[in-house]
Design an enzyme around this catalytic site. Structure first.
Site, PDB file in Angstrom:
ATOM      1  N   HIS A  54      -6.140 -10.895 -31.143  1.00 34.41           N
ATOM      2  CA  HIS A  54      -5.554 -10.826 -29.800  1.00 34.41           C
ATOM      3  C   HIS A  54      -5.075  -9.418 -29.454  1.00 34.41           C
ATOM      4  CE1 HIS A  54      -5.584 -15.221 -29.324  1.00 34.41           C
ATOM      5  NE2 HIS A  54      -5.235 -15.267 -30.597  1.00 34.41           N
ATOM      6  N   ASN A 127      -4.707 -21.134 -26.527  1.00 32.34           N
ATOM      7  CA  ASN A 127      -5.944 -20.480 -26.118  1.00 32.34           C
ATOM      8  C   ASN A 127      -6.450 -21.098 -24.825  1.00 32.34           C
ATOM      9  OD1 ASN A 127      -6.227 -18.670 -28.336  1.00 32.34           O
ATOM     10  ND2 ASN A 127      -7.062 -20.300 -29.604  1.00 32.34           N
TER      11      ASN A 127
END
Length: 496
Positions: A54, A127
């Site tokens: 990320h 997510n």
């Protein structure tokens, strides 16, 4: 004269910001020029380690407002009545790419929301997909290694990715989502978000239910196809970042509706699959979406590094009335996320503006790098003590439960839980339209064509077996595209 005098980090005003102190106009620079030292020393420390996953992302502040009553499920103050609201910070990201990578890459997207509530910060860290590749956190480092770069060449490797997936059929559900056009969303505004894991809610009667969280984009779903994503990758690798910033800056504040699914403990015992398996979904016709509230993003952080790069999220940040579940991936994340931030940002990263709880924080934690004593000053740093006023609250006692077993072992994660094909098959036949299916197959063929080396055929054939078991048509079309001769054994366990 202006009061905005230029100063060093200690607040000492100075004048010579552009010219170093030297011995003569052409002489050597003097070590005593402390301004030069400070600015150079700070400059080379302006970067912190980027996130292992990320790393490429963007974020914005906003508000969350409760629109529907769910107080029968949770005693969390935020949900105690319709109309309650709190400030939030949301960060979107790609998962596998480095900080300088393109944000239109084929990749899952991180969707993390920090709710600044009066009972503390609640982080919902998920997510843009309702499932994940693996169901046990012990496998996570190996999985992420396959999404990164080969140690020798420092290049991404289709061989490495598909080798891992072919050995782990539990990944098939997420792989089909990733390889569909949902793997290349049109920026961050046009995608849904999911807590993904199963969490729990506990009400004022100390009754527990299992829940899943869903953020539905009010802008509607919009994806790039493969060609458009690749084109945008070259034209503007920061497309998703720019799209979100432009929307907020122009007053087109993006919004999402928050829903929950609820499963009782009795229903969990009878559920066809393990309800705590993050590679599975709960069908909406069995566990319908219950509307909760609305999230709006309306404020661009004034400094990207301070607010987005240093933002820390952890699933362990849970408020009273919202808790975890036996989900093995979630259990691992409860430790690893907080630990990652202690390493990457520091032991006191929770004191930074973006991470700090804006309400009361009372504890006995002290010291460490960049400690800020402005709140606790000289208060005792131990408990129990005779001087302070901090007392544990019995109203926040942890939920008590009996475990199903007291036998400790390394249980096979797939024992009696090895149906990796029914839900991916239904995703292909029921959730996707004909265009979705064609693009999925094309994207898989394109990706798997990059598999190389002496194990190429072995990896492809092993993965094809999984496709056939999910759906014969899916397996056939991928095999034909890869020019693979079909072995009857590949189709022998097909389920749909």
């Amino acid at each position: 004269m202006s009061d905005n005098k230029l100063t060093n980090s200690a607040g000492i005003p100075y004048y010579d910001h552009e010219d170093s102190q030297t011995a003569g106009p052409r002489g050597p620079v003097l070590l005593q020029d402390f301004i030069l030292q400070e600015n150079l020393a700070h400059f080379v420390r302006e970067r912190i380690p980027e996130r292992v996953v990320h790393a490429k992302g963007t974020g914005a502040y906003g508000t969350f407002t409760v629109t529907h009553d769910i107080s029968n499920y949770t005693k969390a103050n935020l949900f105690s009545k319709v109309g309650n609201a709190c400030k939030i910070f949301t960060r979107f990201s790609t998962v596998g790419g480095e900080k300088g990578s393109a944000d239109t890459e084929r990749d899952p997207r991180g969707f993390a929301v920090k709710f600044y509530t009066e009972e503390g910060n609640w982080d919902l860290v998920g997510n843009n997909t309702p499932v994940f590749f693996i169901k046990d956190a012990k496998k996570f480092p190996d999985f992420i290694h396959t999404q990164k770069r080969l140690p020798k060449t420092n290049l991404k490797s289709a061989t490495m990715m598909w080798d891992f997936w072919s050995f782990n059929p539990e990944s098939l559900h997420q792989v089909l989502i990733l390889m569909s056009d949902r793997g290349t969303p049109h920026g961050y505004r046009h995608m849904h978000g999911f807590g993904s894991h199963t969490f729990s809610m506990i009400n004022s009667a100390n009754e527990r239910v299992w829940v899943k969280f869903h953020f539905k984009s009010k802008q509607g779903i919009k994806n790039f196809n493969e060609d458009a994503a690749i084109k945008m990758k070259g034209e503007n690798p920061d497309f998703a970042q720019e799209d979100l910033m432009h929307a907020i800056d122009s007053g087109e504040f993006p919004k999402w509706t928050l829903y929950i699914q609820v499963m009782t403990e009795e229903q969990a015992k009878e559920f066809r699959w393990n309800p705590f398996d993050v590679t599975k979904v709960w069908f909406h016709d069995e566990f319908p979406l219950i509307e909760v509230g609305e999230m709006e993003l309306n404020e661009i952080p004034v400094n990207y590094f301070a607010h987005v790069e240093q933002a820390t999220f952890s699933p362990s940040n849970l408020v009273n009335g919202i808790s975890f579940s036996p989900d093995k991936m979630l259990q691992g994340r409860l430790f690893s996320y907080a630990d990652a931030h202690r390493y990457r940002v520091g032991a006191n990263s929770h004191l930074l503006e973006v991470n700090r709880c804006p309400f009361v924080v009372n504890n006995f934690q002290r010291d460490g790098a960049m400690a800020d004593s402005s709140q606790y000053k000289d208060a005792p740093n131990y408990y129990p003590n005779s001087f302070g006023e901090i007392k544990p609250s019995s109203a926040h006692t942890s939920f008590e439960e009996d475990l199903d077993s007291n036998h400790v072992a390394n249980y096979n994660r797939n024992e009696n839980d090895d149906d990796h094909y029914t839900q991916p098959g239904l995703l292909y036949t029921k959730a996707m339209n004909e265009t979705d299916r064609q693009n999925l197959i094309s994207n898989i063929i394109s990706s798997m064509s990059g598999i190389s080396g002496p194990k190429r055929d072995e990896i492809i054939n092993r993965q094809l077996c999984h496709f056939f078991r999910a759906n014969i048509e899916l397996g056939m079309k991928i095999a034909m595209g890869l020019q693979i001769n079909i072995d009857a054994n590949m189709m022998s366990h097909s389920t749909t």
